[in-house]
Design a protein around this motif. Sequence first.
Motif, PDB file in Angstrom:
ATOM      1  N   LYS A   1      -6.491  10.256 -13.972  1.00  0.00           N
ATOM      2  CA  LYS A   1      -5.141   9.776 -14.279  1.00  0.00           C
ATOM      3  C   LYS A   1      -5.066   8.264 -14.429  1.00  0.00           C
ATOM      4  N   ASN A   2      -6.141   7.560 -14.048  1.00  0.00           N
ATOM      5  CA  ASN A   2      -6.085   6.097 -13.931  1.00  0.00           C
ATOM      6  C   ASN A   2      -4.983   5.705 -12.946  1.00  0.00           C
ATOM      7  N   ARG A   3      -4.973   6.393 -11.825  1.00  0.00           N
ATOM      8  CA  ARG A   3      -3.934   6.252 -10.811  1.00  0.00           C
ATOM      9  C   ARG A   3      -4.328   5.164  -9.817  1.00  0.00           C
ATOM     10  N   PRO A   4      -3.406   4.278  -9.451  1.00  0.00           N
ATOM     11  CA  PRO A   4      -3.723   3.249  -8.459  1.00  0.00           C
ATOM     12  C   PRO A   4      -4.192   3.871  -7.144  1.00  0.00           C
ATOM     13  N   ALA A   5      -5.212   3.274  -6.531  1.00  0.00           N
ATOM     14  CA  ALA A   5      -5.837   3.861  -5.347  1.00  0.00           C
ATOM     15  C   ALA A   5      -4.936   3.851  -4.120  1.00  0.00           C
ATOM     16  N   ASP A   6      -3.888   3.020  -4.129  1.00  0.00           N
ATOM     17  CA  ASP A   6      -3.006   2.970  -2.954  1.00  0.00           C
ATOM     18  C   ASP A   6      -1.788   3.883  -3.104  1.00  0.00           C
ATOM     19  N   ASN A   7      -1.827   4.777  -4.089  1.00  0.00           N
ATOM     20  CA  ASN A   7      -0.724   5.708  -4.323  1.00  0.00           C
ATOM     21  C   ASN A   7      -1.129   7.087  -3.807  1.00  0.00           C
ATOM     22  N   PRO A   8      -0.649   7.499  -2.615  1.00  0.00           N
ATOM     23  CA  PRO A   8      -1.100   8.749  -1.990  1.00  0.00           C
ATOM     24  C   PRO A   8      -0.781   9.982  -2.818  1.00  0.00           C
ATOM     25  N   LEU A   9      -1.460  11.066  -2.494  1.00  0.00           N
ATOM     26  CA  LEU A   9      -1.253  12.343  -3.172  1.00  0.00           C
ATOM     27  C   LEU A   9      -0.375  13.259  -2.324  1.00  0.00           C
ATOM     28  N   ILE A  10       0.285  14.205  -2.979  1.00  0.00           N
ATOM     29  CA  ILE A  10       1.071  15.222  -2.287  1.00  0.00           C
ATOM     30  C   ILE A  10       0.241  16.507  -2.230  1.00  0.00           C
ATOM     31  N   LEU A  11       0.133  17.090  -1.040  1.00  0.00           N
ATOM     32  CA  LEU A  11      -0.544  18.372  -0.874  1.00  0.00           C
ATOM     33  C   LEU A  11       0.464  19.506  -1.044  1.00  0.00           C
TER      34      LEU A  11
ATOM     35  N   PRO B   1      -8.595  14.129   4.080  1.00  0.00           N
ATOM     36  CA  PRO B   1      -9.424  13.006   3.614  1.00  0.00           C
ATOM     37  C   PRO B   1      -8.580  11.742   3.427  1.00  0.00           C
ATOM     38  N   GLU B   2      -9.187  10.600   3.690  1.00  0.00           N
ATOM     39  CA  GLU B   2      -8.464   9.331   3.570  1.00  0.00           C
ATOM     40  C   GLU B   2      -7.983   9.080   2.149  1.00  0.00           C
ATOM     41  N   VAL B   3      -8.715   9.577   1.161  1.00  0.00           N
ATOM     42  CA  VAL B   3      -8.317   9.339  -0.224  1.00  0.00           C
ATOM     43  C   VAL B   3      -6.945   9.959  -0.506  1.00  0.00           C
ATOM     44  N   VAL B   4      -6.630  11.065   0.148  1.00  0.00           N
ATOM     45  CA  VAL B   4      -5.345  11.736  -0.067  1.00  0.00           C
ATOM     46  C   VAL B   4      -4.192  10.862   0.409  1.00  0.00           C
ATOM     47  N   THR B   5      -4.399  10.188   1.538  1.00  0.00           N
ATOM     48  CA  THR B   5      -3.330   9.392   2.151  1.00  0.00           C
ATOM     49  C   THR B   5      -3.429   7.913   1.813  1.00  0.00           C
ATOM     50  N   ALA B   6      -4.378   7.560   0.935  1.00  0.00           N
ATOM     51  CA  ALA B   6      -4.624   6.157   0.570  1.00  0.00           C
ATOM     52  C   ALA B   6      -4.908   5.321   1.816  1.00  0.00           C
ATOM     53  N   GLY B   7      -5.606   5.931   2.762  1.00  0.00           N
ATOM     54  CA  GLY B   7      -5.993   5.228   3.981  1.00  0.00           C
ATOM     55  C   GLY B   7      -4.925   5.177   5.049  1.00  0.00           C
ATOM     56  N   GLY B   8      -3.756   5.739   4.788  1.00  0.00           N
ATOM     57  CA  GLY B   8      -2.666   5.721   5.752  1.00  0.00           C
ATOM     58  C   GLY B   8      -2.786   6.833   6.781  1.00  0.00           C
ATOM     59  N   ASP B   9      -1.846   6.854   7.716  1.00  0.00           N
ATOM     60  CA  ASP B   9      -1.889   7.851   8.781  1.00  0.00           C
ATOM     61  C   ASP B   9      -0.883   8.973   8.570  1.00  0.00           C
TER      62      ASP B   9
ATOM     63  N   ASP C   1      16.972  -3.853  -5.312  1.00  0.00           N
ATOM     64  CA  ASP C   1      15.774  -4.088  -6.123  1.00  0.00           C
ATOM     65  C   ASP C   1      14.847  -5.143  -5.539  1.00  0.00           C
ATOM     66  N   ASN C   2      15.349  -5.956  -4.628  1.00  0.00           N
ATOM     67  CA  ASN C   2      14.530  -7.019  -4.049  1.00  0.00           C
ATOM     68  C   ASN C   2      13.699  -6.548  -2.868  1.00  0.00           C
ATOM     69  N   LYS C   3      13.907  -5.306  -2.442  1.00  0.00           N
ATOM     70  CA  LYS C   3      13.150  -4.748  -1.328  1.00  0.00           C
ATOM     71  C   LYS C   3      11.879  -4.073  -1.839  1.00  0.00           C
ATOM     72  N   ILE C   4      10.822  -4.123  -1.037  1.00  0.00           N
ATOM     73  CA  ILE C   4       9.564  -3.467  -1.391  1.00  0.00           C
ATOM     74  C   ILE C   4       9.663  -1.989  -1.011  1.00  0.00           C
ATOM     75  N   PRO C   5       9.377  -1.064  -1.940  1.00  0.00           N
ATOM     76  CA  PRO C   5       9.476   0.357  -1.617  1.00  0.00           C
ATOM     77  C   PRO C   5       8.536   0.753  -0.490  1.00  0.00           C
ATOM     78  N   LYS C   6       9.019   1.628   0.376  1.00  0.00           N
ATOM     79  CA  LYS C   6       8.193   2.126   1.468  1.00  0.00           C
ATOM     80  C   LYS C   6       7.113   3.061   0.950  1.00  0.00           C
ATOM     81  N   SER C   7       7.448   3.772  -0.130  1.00  0.00           N
ATOM     82  CA  SER C   7       6.485   4.658  -0.769  1.00  0.00           C
ATOM     83  C   SER C   7       5.689   3.864  -1.802  1.00  0.00           C
ATOM     84  N   PRO C   8       4.355   3.753  -1.639  1.00  0.00           N
ATOM     85  CA  PRO C   8       3.563   2.921  -2.551  1.00  0.00           C
ATOM     86  C   PRO C   8       3.749   3.271  -4.020  1.00  0.00           C
TER      87      PRO C   8
END
Length: 344
Positions: A58-68, A109-117, A221-228
């Motif tokens: 997908k050329n998806r950014p690595a810090d964008n987690p996946l949904i199971l 796997p960490e790749v699913v959560t982009a390293g998050g918990d 719009d000036n806030k950083i989204p919590k969801s990457p």
Amino acid sequence: METEVLKIDRENIDEDIIKRAAVLLRRGELVAIPTETVYGLGANGLDEKACLNIFKTKNRPADNPLILHISNKEMLYNLVEDVSDDAKKLMTLWPGPLTMIFKKSEIIPEVVTAGGDTVAVRFPVDEIARRIIEEANIPIAAPSANISGRPSPTNASDCYYDLNGKIPLIIDGGDCNIGIESTVIDMSEDTPTILRPGFYTLEYIREILPNVALDDALVDDNKIPKSPGQKYKHYAPKARMQVYVGDMASDFIYKKAREYQNKGIKVGVLVFEDNMKRFEGFERISFGDRSDLSQMSHVLFTALRKMDKLKVDLILAEGVMDNNLGKSIMNRMKKSAAGNIEYL
């Protein structure tokens, strides 16, 4: 490789096709599958290599987690540490277009959560998706089956356009019923928080959980989204897009469309059915009846892709008020238009 497309009849589901998809997924391959929201690019959610292939394809950014995606509620408990009472209340909306975020278990796997918990989990209502997950007997990681940044696919042909030659199989289950992605709610903190609006609206969720909140970035719009994933460009057509909202939107779109057409710019127009006749002479697509926003959500991404095929230079679109399902629709339109929204 040539990507195979297998059409499946929802009235008489071919179990051989279900098994074919499940075998590929267990083998670590990627398969595009229909859901009620959009088509998903599925992989074994417990296979790190397979999930990494989603990001690559997908050329998806690595810090964008996946949904199971799961096929029954019992599957959830192996994937997460704890399910709160509030989460159990929202599970009454499962199966359905609702994703919940939990503290992850050790098997993820960490790749699913982009390293998050935390891990995001959804139980789709679409019978084809559920049968494939059930047959594979694994949670399926499945972001939208497109190239990142493009409008999400709501039919198999749009998946094929983006992914032909990149994956072995697309399961063609026809058009998706809803057409925009699931509502995402973070249940991992004390206050349940909507990170991405979807078919289930804030107003609807509050009938079940009165204390649910919106992520600050959805109202500022000036806030950083919590969801990457929410910070990236999404749903974008190839043409520049401008959205107008308000009672004078149609008049303004007509004026602008004429101005740009006279300059030799090919204009595409997305308006409600009651305004379609006015725009004869332009490439035009209807959002349907303006009183039925579920119809608008159903056709939005398909309409954007059709405008690409028509090779328009500029898309002028009617928007809606930012409440109820309109909030979810405008969330997508705002990203499609790179923030070019004008309230009249």
